[in-house]
Design a protein around this motif. Structure first.
Motif, mmCIF file in Angstrom:
data_model
loop_
_atom_site.group_PDB
_atom_site.id
_atom_site.type_symbol
_atom_site.label_atom_id
_atom_site.label_comp_id
_atom_site.label_asym_id
_atom_site.label_seq_id
_atom_site.Cartn_x
_atom_site.Cartn_y
_atom_site.Cartn_z
ATOM 1 N N TRP A 61 0.813 -0.842 0.106
ATOM 2 C CA TRP A 61 -0.346 0.169 -0.109
ATOM 3 C C TRP A 61 0.874 0.820 -0.078
ATOM 4 N N ALA A 62 2.059 0.878 0.667
ATOM 5 C CA ALA A 62 2.808 2.089 0.849
ATOM 6 C C ALA A 62 3.490 2.758 -0.647
ATOM 7 N N ALA A 81 -10.811 -1.453 4.095
ATOM 8 C CA ALA A 81 -10.741 -1.553 2.414
ATOM 9 C C ALA A 81 -9.606 -2.221 1.769
ATOM 10 N N MET A 82 -8.093 -1.765 2.783
ATOM 11 C CA MET A 82 -7.202 -1.602 2.204
ATOM 12 C C MET A 82 -6.444 -3.523 2.273
ATOM 13 N N GLN A 88 -1.687 -2.157 11.772
ATOM 14 C CA GLN A 88 -1.732 -1.631 10.486
ATOM 15 C C GLN A 88 -1.137 -0.852 10.090
ATOM 16 N N TYR A 89 -2.215 0.275 10.344
ATOM 17 C CA TYR A 89 -2.555 1.790 9.696
ATOM 18 C C TYR A 89 -1.586 2.337 9.693
ATOM 19 N N GLU A 90 -1.799 2.387 11.344
ATOM 20 C CA GLU A 90 -0.685 2.760 12.263
ATOM 21 C C GLU A 90 0.462 3.164 11.484
ATOM 22 N N VAL A 95 4.548 5.168 8.153
ATOM 23 C CA VAL A 95 5.764 4.739 7.086
ATOM 24 C C VAL A 95 6.194 5.631 5.858
ATOM 25 N N LEU A 96 5.264 6.032 5.468
ATOM 26 C CA LEU A 96 4.091 7.258 4.453
ATOM 27 C C LEU A 96 5.275 8.693 4.678
#
Length: 138
Positions: A61-62, A81-82, A88-90, A95-96
């Motif tokens: 996703w990144a 939805a990902m 994990q979203y945190e 990371v982004l």
């Protein structure tokens, strides 16, 4: 009287039965077309470890989001939805943030390297004592 020509139905059923009966004849034991015989019991696929799954999801996703350019919402999906948990979203967001700065300073290749390295490190930290607890989406 019947609802249709019985001979056609009987002929179709007989043809289907003949095809099914002949199907196994194409690959007899020892037939070169059948390929080599199995050498042992088939291996059962193993599940992906949670740390590896986390790293793979974050890296994927990144890459998608970074590839869309600065300020664009490439996926227009929420974390569920990902296929990400809240934790994990945190990790993805952290990371982004680092990867965007790296991309501006050193280019996309450096950003991809940083993404892979940081996703691996942060997911390892998250899973250092097994599977995180706190609910199904934590």
């Amino acid at each position: 009287m019947g609802s249709g020509p019985a001979p056609r139905r009987a002929l179709a059923a007989a043809a289907t039965a003949a095809l099914l009966a002949a199907a196994p004849l194409g690959c007899a034991p020892g037939d070169p077309a059948a390929g080599p015989p199995p050498s042992g019991p088939a291996e059962t696929p193993r599940p992906t470890p949670p740390q590896q799954l986390c790293t793979d999801l974050i890296t994927h996703w990144a890459g998608v989001i970074l590839g869309a350019g600065e300020g664009e919402d490439a996926v227009r999906l929420d974390y569920q939805a990902m296929g990400l948990s809240g934790g994990q979203y945190e990790i993805l967001r952290a990371v982004l943030t680092d990867a965007r700065a790296e991309q501006r300073a050193k280019g996309p290749d450096a950003a991809r390297e940083l993404t892979a390295r940081e996703a691996l490190r942060r997911c390892a930290e998250r899973h250092r004592s097994g599977v995180p607890t706190g609910g199904p989406w934590q």
